[in-house]
Design a protein around this motif. Structure first.
Motif: not given
Lengths: 365, 630, 181, 100
Positions: D3-17
């Motif tokens: 689901s899209i949540v995976t991508y959003i999660g990845l995006s968020l984690v990358l953003f946080a890093i």
């Protein structure tokens, strides 16, 4: 499963073709430079081979012929020598990056072959085969992208060399490559405007038409300026010919691969020749009608027609390989400022104007 | 946008754009400034002519440009439309503004050719034209007010054009401040009208049903407020002293702003709002008496002036008085006629005077001139013709409009005025004699006799003489050609008039010209034939002369009556309010801010990472808050 | 998410951590290149081939080359030995955590019902993608497109102006760091 | 988890890093690279949303972000170089003269 099998065959075929062309260019370079410089060139290794085995006897004349022509020397002996030489890594350099650099120099070039079609479609046993590994929708732009990734091989190589000459060579190479990518990209855009597509296969198909019934609509006719620009930019991209500033022996020892030896060094060489082949294929496909023979209509979808088409394409490719090597051994090296001036002050404006005129003509005609 | 709309916008926009262009281009290439500016006004003039051909006394165009301040006001939607309105009254005013304006622009190109600030000059001049056009084209009082303030600003800028001279800058400031007093009247009138009538649209405000909403007790206040506004702009008692000082500006400015156009804005306002003015019959009465007093004071003051521009300035004030005379008796179209003819001959006079001043190396004192008729024949002819026109000699322009004003005085039905018609008429005639006398005097001193100055004047360049000549021709034929058509043309927006249509035959013409002839004859006698008699007269009237010369001590009176009390009051206010309260509280606020700043400045470490950290925390906090809210 | 999606995600994450935690800026740069290429792969997985190629051309081909250039030109060594301390990393982790903690639940709440892969699988087949994007950019977004070209132009001019050697060099403030010119 | 949540999660984690990197790294060029990474993280979210919505607006937004990133890199690196010229350092902690 069959699809996957076909894909695998295609990949192997294209890889082999790329490597084969690169090897061919290597040989061509050796012998060609000798011819141009009025030398004999490599002609010993294998030329006097003898064998008593009955099953080898029939092959001996061929082997000897290859030996006389220097093929064995350039392809077999040099590779073996490269493999057995000491792999030297300079002090203070990262081993990983040092090993990575030649790979990055070769890999994108090989990948770029993936989007180039090498023959017309044909049908075998009910299966239509499209001789193009990756028909992605970004098409020709992918070649450009891979060209820009190849810069990193050079940059990393120069940096891991851990000396000034290497670094200077790498900086020169990087600057040169990104400078000449601009006119190259603009020529691609002009071609996209002309043919209305990014897909190289469609572009080739378009070139098989005739203008006003008697002129073949080859790229060289539609985009003469673009051809010249791409030829020059392509030669600069390969860092060869008169544009070999990054590896100028007389100034920088050997530029970015000063510190490379053995097989890693050969990989750089391979990448260079693969790039020559890549540009030869590109020029043939985009400007010389690919597998098109003017005024001759081959039947569609028949395997032998595809074979003939492939042969025709290869003939054109060989022509461009020869052309590039002849230019490389004919012209002296540019000065660095001349190189930059040529790129930014001549090719870039020309390609911009060319694009503008192309767009206007496209709208008007 | 309809064609009319486009042209109507063009009328205003052309000079506005011209203003910017002439400044930008003129700074690089000074010669271009005049060409661009004149061209812009010409465009405006042509557009006006095209529009004028399509309006009749009863039709008008409206062009809605935009709407400002759209709010709901006490439940009712209120908006302030920025509309332009082109009816026959606006048409006449526009034609005068752009037509005379164009001629003066052309003249200025010659007059200001060697001035360093020529780009600035033409920018201001064009801006003035634009503002004046907004004034006459505005459909609602606020829009008119924009133009009203705009012309005031340009007047200020142009009077003080040579701002390095302190006196000139002060004159500009004086004009500005006095105009502000008038503006207070304008604002008060607008506020009252909006409160009671609920609209500021001039078309609405000309309807009796709307005007009937003004309570009877306040009608006088509204009318007088408007008149106060008009006195400021049109230099009537007590706010007239700025106009003579305004002569500090370049002469074309005096011609354009302080003779032909801006000062007639008061007349225009009176005409436009005549319904409001006439709500209470006491208002026209006040207007009439003030006008009469102004005309008399200015005319007598002009007798004793030696500065050629001052003479013309006082004559302008006096002529404005005449116009208000017509306003006072309710004959607005007659006033408008005088505006038109006055624009012709007074602009011509000013421009001729400008040529003279220009050629005499900025000498303005008539005692150092003389005999210029031989050296500058065209200028002298124009000045002479215009003198005859202002004196009211028959075939010339001034005769028709002045004659109409005299005729108008007798027609009044105002209960406050009716008993005094004889007195008013007599005084007006005396003023007319004065006018003819001092104008003839100025002509004689300037152009006849022998030259008393040092320079070597000769005829002005053609770019200057041509506009003067055109205006001279208009000063001759303008009255004959235009007076009756105008009174007929503006019957829509203004009340119709019967005055001025009767010819009265040759004898009537002679009688009408008599005051002028008398005045000129007297001047000729005293200054040419019998110069000695003049000294005798002078001895007799010396105390009066001093009075005239100091313009009845108007400045001093104003000083005592207004300036000093205000000064005192503001001194007290400064000490009590400004120093104690405002500055005290400011200081307190300052020290609090300083204390807080001392604390918070510790947060600015100069380290980017700190800022970034704070930013991320703030962003996260904001996001969490807002994602919860939704 | 397909297998390739997971592969690229893993590469991207690892490379991202590499960018932040490599001491040598040059290694950071190489990590970032890998990260950017992995992102291009992810775009590709999501069907945005054109963007993937653009990503490679723009980021890998131009921006990162520039960064490498600068790094090589300045020839910087690893970050100086000054210790980070303990507070800063903790606070930074707090930042990271708070970003994720605040945004993720909100997004999850928004999208948990919607399955991505069920949607419009074959939306941009063949070269329809490029054509469609071209039509969007040169159609609805033409003004923005032109403006962005203006931004680029201004960027170029600004960069040239900034990096040109000025005749008058305003040196560091008295007592400031790096006194030698 | 397709689901899209995976991508959003990845995006968020990358953003946080990326955000963490911006906060803790002192080398201005690395900070700059971390910012690029954050931009990329957002781009990923855009592309995922574009896929989710079935229209191209998200991809067009990514295109514009790339344009801005290119301009930003040109300016940012020029700034860093000119800072280096006067401070002989690209550490953000050294460029700390703008304070109270």
């Amino acid at each position: 499963m069959l699809e996957l099998g076909i894909l695998l065959i295609k990949v192997i075929f294209v890889l082999n073709l790329a490597l084969g062309l690169a090897s061919f260019c290597t040989w061509l370079e050796r012998k060609g430079s000798a011819l141009i410089q009025d030398r004999v060139g490599a002609n010993r290794a294998g030329a006097f081979v003898e064998s008593d085995r009955w099953y080898l006897k029939p092959a001996l004349p061929f082997v000897r012929a290859l030996g006389w022509l220097g093929v064995i020397n350039t392809l077999l002996c040099d590779s073996l020598k490269g493999l057995w030489k000491e792999d030297f890594v300079p002090e203070g350099a990262s081993k990983f990056l040092h090993a990575l650099a030649p790979v990055i120099a070769v890999l994108p070039i090989m990948l770029a072959f993936a989007v180039l079609p090498l023959a017309p479609d044909f049908t075998v046993a009910g299966h239509t085969v499209h001789p193009q590994v990756a028909p992605i929708d970004a098409g020709i732009l992918f070649v450009l992208a891979m060209g820009s990734v190849a810069v990193y091989g050079v940059a990393i190589a120069g940096w891991t060399g851990n000396n000034k000459f290497s670094l200077l060579g790498a900086l020169r190479a990087a600057a040169q490559m990104i400078s000449y990518e601009l006119p190259m990209g603009l020529v691609f855009v002009a071609l996209i405007v002309v043919y209305g597509t990014l897909d190289v296969y469609t572009m080739v198909e378009e070139q098989q038409k005739l203008l006003w019934g008697f002129i073949p609509a080859w790229g060289i006719v539609m985009q003469p300026v673009g051809f010249v620009v791409l030829l020059l930019a392509g030669m600069a991209e390969t860092k060869r010919g008169p544009f070999d500033l990054p590896e100028a022996e007389s100034e920088l020892v050997a530029g970015y691969f000063t510190e490379y030896s053995g097989m890693k060094f050969l990989l750089f060489w391979l990448g260079e020749f693969a790039e020559i082949a890549l540009f030869a294929v590109l020029l043939a496909l985009l400007f010389f009608g690919g597998w098109d023979i003017p005024f001759v209509e081959l039947p569609k979808g028949v395997w032998w027609a595809s074979l003939i088409g492939h042969a025709v394409l290869m003939a054109k490719v060989v022509f461009f390989c020869v052309l590039q090597i002849v230019i490389r051994w004919t012209l002296p090296r540019f000065r660095y400022d001349q190189l930059m001036n040529l790129g930014w002050k001549l090719l870039l404006p020309i390609s911009l104007v060319n694009l503008a005129i192309t767009a206007i003509l496209k709208v008007v005609l | 946008m309809a064609g009319e709309d486009l042209r109507l916008s063009l009328v205003v926009l052309a000079p506005l754009i011209g203003s910017i262009l002439s400044y930008l281009l003129g700074r690089r290439v000074p010669k271009l400034a005049g060409i661009v500016a004149s061209g812009a006004v010409l465009v405006s003039f042509v557009a006006t002519v095209l529009l004028w051909r399509e309006v009749s006394p009863t039709t008008a165009f409206t062009s809605s440009l935009s709407s400002w301040l759209t709010v709901s006001f006490q439940g009712a939607p209120f908006s302030l439309p920025i509309d332009l309105y082109f009816d026959s009254l606006s048409a006449v005013m526009c034609l005068i503004v752009t037509g005379v304006g164009f001629l003066i622009h052309v003249y200025s190109a010659g007059y200001m050719a060697h001035d360093k600030g020529i780009a600035r000059f033409f920018a201001y001049l064009n801006l003035f034209i634009a503002a004046m056009l907004i004034l006459v084209l505005g459909k609602s009082l606020p829009v008119i007010f924009i133009g009203w303030e705009g012309v005031g600003l340009c007047s200020y800028l142009l009077i003080g054009f040579w701002y390095t001279n302190t006196e000139y800058a002060k004159a500009g400031r004086k004009a500005f401040v006095m105009n502000r007093i008038g503006d207070v009247g304008f604002i008060v009138a607008m506020a009252l009208l909006f409160t009671y009538c609920g609209t500021l649209d001039v078309v609405e405000l000309s309807k009796e049903s709307v005007l009937a909403r003004v309570p009877a007790g306040l009608a006088f206040l509204v009318g007088i407020s408007l008149f106060v506004a008009a006195t400021g702009k049109s230099a009537q008692i007590p706010l007239f002293t700025w106009l003579p000082d305004a002569m500090a500006g370049p002469t074309p400015v005096s011609a354009l702003i302080h003779a032909a156009t801006m000062v007639t804005a008061g007349i225009y306002l009176m005409g436009r709002m005549h319904g409001v003015v006439e709500l209470d019959p006491a208002v026209p009465a006040v207007i009439l008496w003030v006008a009469l007093a102004t005309a008399a004071v200015a005319a007598t003051t002009a007798l004793a002036q030696n500065d050629i521009k001052k003479v013309l300035a006082y004559s302008t004030v006096s002529q404005l008085g005449f116009m208000f005379l017509a306003v006072g008796v309710g004959q607005y179209s007659v006033a408008l006629c005088h505006v038109v003819t006055h624009a012709f001959f007074k602009a011509c006079l000013f421009l001729s005077a400008g040529s003279v001043i220009h050629e005499c190396h900025h000498e303005q004192d008539m005692r150092r001139m003389g005999g210029l008729a031989k050296k500058m024949p065209i200028t002298a002819a124009c000045y002479g013709v215009s003198t005859l026109a202002i004196a009211g000699i028959c075939p010339f322009a001034g005769y028709y409009s002045k004659h109409a004003i005299f005729g108008a005085i007798s027609t009044t039905t105002n209960p406050f005025l009716h008993p005094y018609i004889g007195l008013v008429g007599g005084l007006a005639t005396a003023i007319a004699v004065c006018t003819a006398f001092y104008m003839a005097r100025s002509f004689i001193m300037t152009f006849l006799g022998s030259y008393r100055g040092e320079g070597h004047p000769h005829e002005a360049p053609v770019v200057m003489t041509a506009p003067v000549a055109i205006l001279g021709v208009l000063a001759v034929v303008g009255g004959f050609l235009f007076v009756h058509p105008i009174t007929d043309f503006v019957t829509g927006p203004l009340p119709p008039t019967s005055v001025g249509h009767e010819s009265g035959g040759l004898f009537g013409i002679f009688i009408g010209s008599l005051p002028g002839i008398f005045g000129i004859a007297l001047a000729a006698y005293l200054f040419i034939l019998a110069p000695r008699e003049k000294d005798v007269l002078r001895a007799i009237f010396s105390p009066l002369e001093r009075l005239f010369e100091r313009k009845y001590y108007a400045d001093e009176l104003l000083d005592i009556a207004v300036v000093r009390p205000v000064d005192k009051l503001s001194g007290v206010a400064y000490r009590a309010i400004d120093q104690r309260i405002v500055e005290g509280s400011g200081g307190a606020v300052g020290s609090v801010v300083q204390a807080v700043g001392e604390l918070t400045c510790r947060m600015t470490t100069g380290q980017v990472t700190t800022y970034v950290l704070l930013m991320f925390f703030a962003a996260a906090a904001l996001f969490s808050v807002f994602s919860q809210v939704r | 998410m397909t297998f390739m999606g997971f592969v690229f995600s893993a590469i991207a994450l690892a490379a991202a951590l590499g960018v932040v935690f490599n001491r040598n800026p040059l290694y950071s740069a190489f990590s970032l290149i890998v990260q950017l290429l992995a992102m291009a792969g992810l775009y590709s997985v999501l069907g945005a081939h054109f963007l993937a190629v653009t990503q490679v051309v723009v980021y890998a081909g131009a921006i990162m080359v520039l960064v490498l250039f600068v790094l090589m030109l300045l020839n910087l060594k690893s970050e100086s030995g000054r210790k980070l301390g303990i507070v800063k990393p903790l606070v930074a982790l707090g930042v990271g955590f708070s970003v994720v903690a605040t945004v993720f639940p909100a997004v999850v709440a928004q999208f948990k019902d919607i399955s991505l892969m069920t949607l419009q699988e074959n939306l941009w087949k063949s070269e329809g993608g490029v054509k469609a994007i071209g039509q969007e950019i040169y159609g609805r977004y033409i003004v923005q497109f032109e403006l962005s070209s203006l931004v680029l132009l201004i960027g170029i001019v600004g960069a040239i102006m900034l990096s040109k050697r000025k005749r008058i060099v305003i040196g560091p403030r008295e007592g400031g760091l790096g006194g030698k010119q | 988890m397709s689901s899209i949540v995976t991508y959003i999660g990845l995006s968020l984690v990358l953003f946080a890093i990326g955000a963490v990197g911006v906060c803790i790294r002192r080398n201005a060029i690395v900070v700059f690279m971390c910012i690029e990474m954050m931009l990329n993280a957002v781009n990923l979210a855009f592309v995922a949303f574009s896929k989710l919505q079935g229209n191209l607006d998200g991809q067009v937004a990514v295109f514009f972000v790339m344009v801005i990133a290119a301009a930003e890199s040109a300016i940012g690196l020029a700034v860093i170089i000119s800072v280096f010229r006067s401070l002989v350092s690209v550490e953000t902690s050294d460029a700390a003269q703008l304070k109270w």
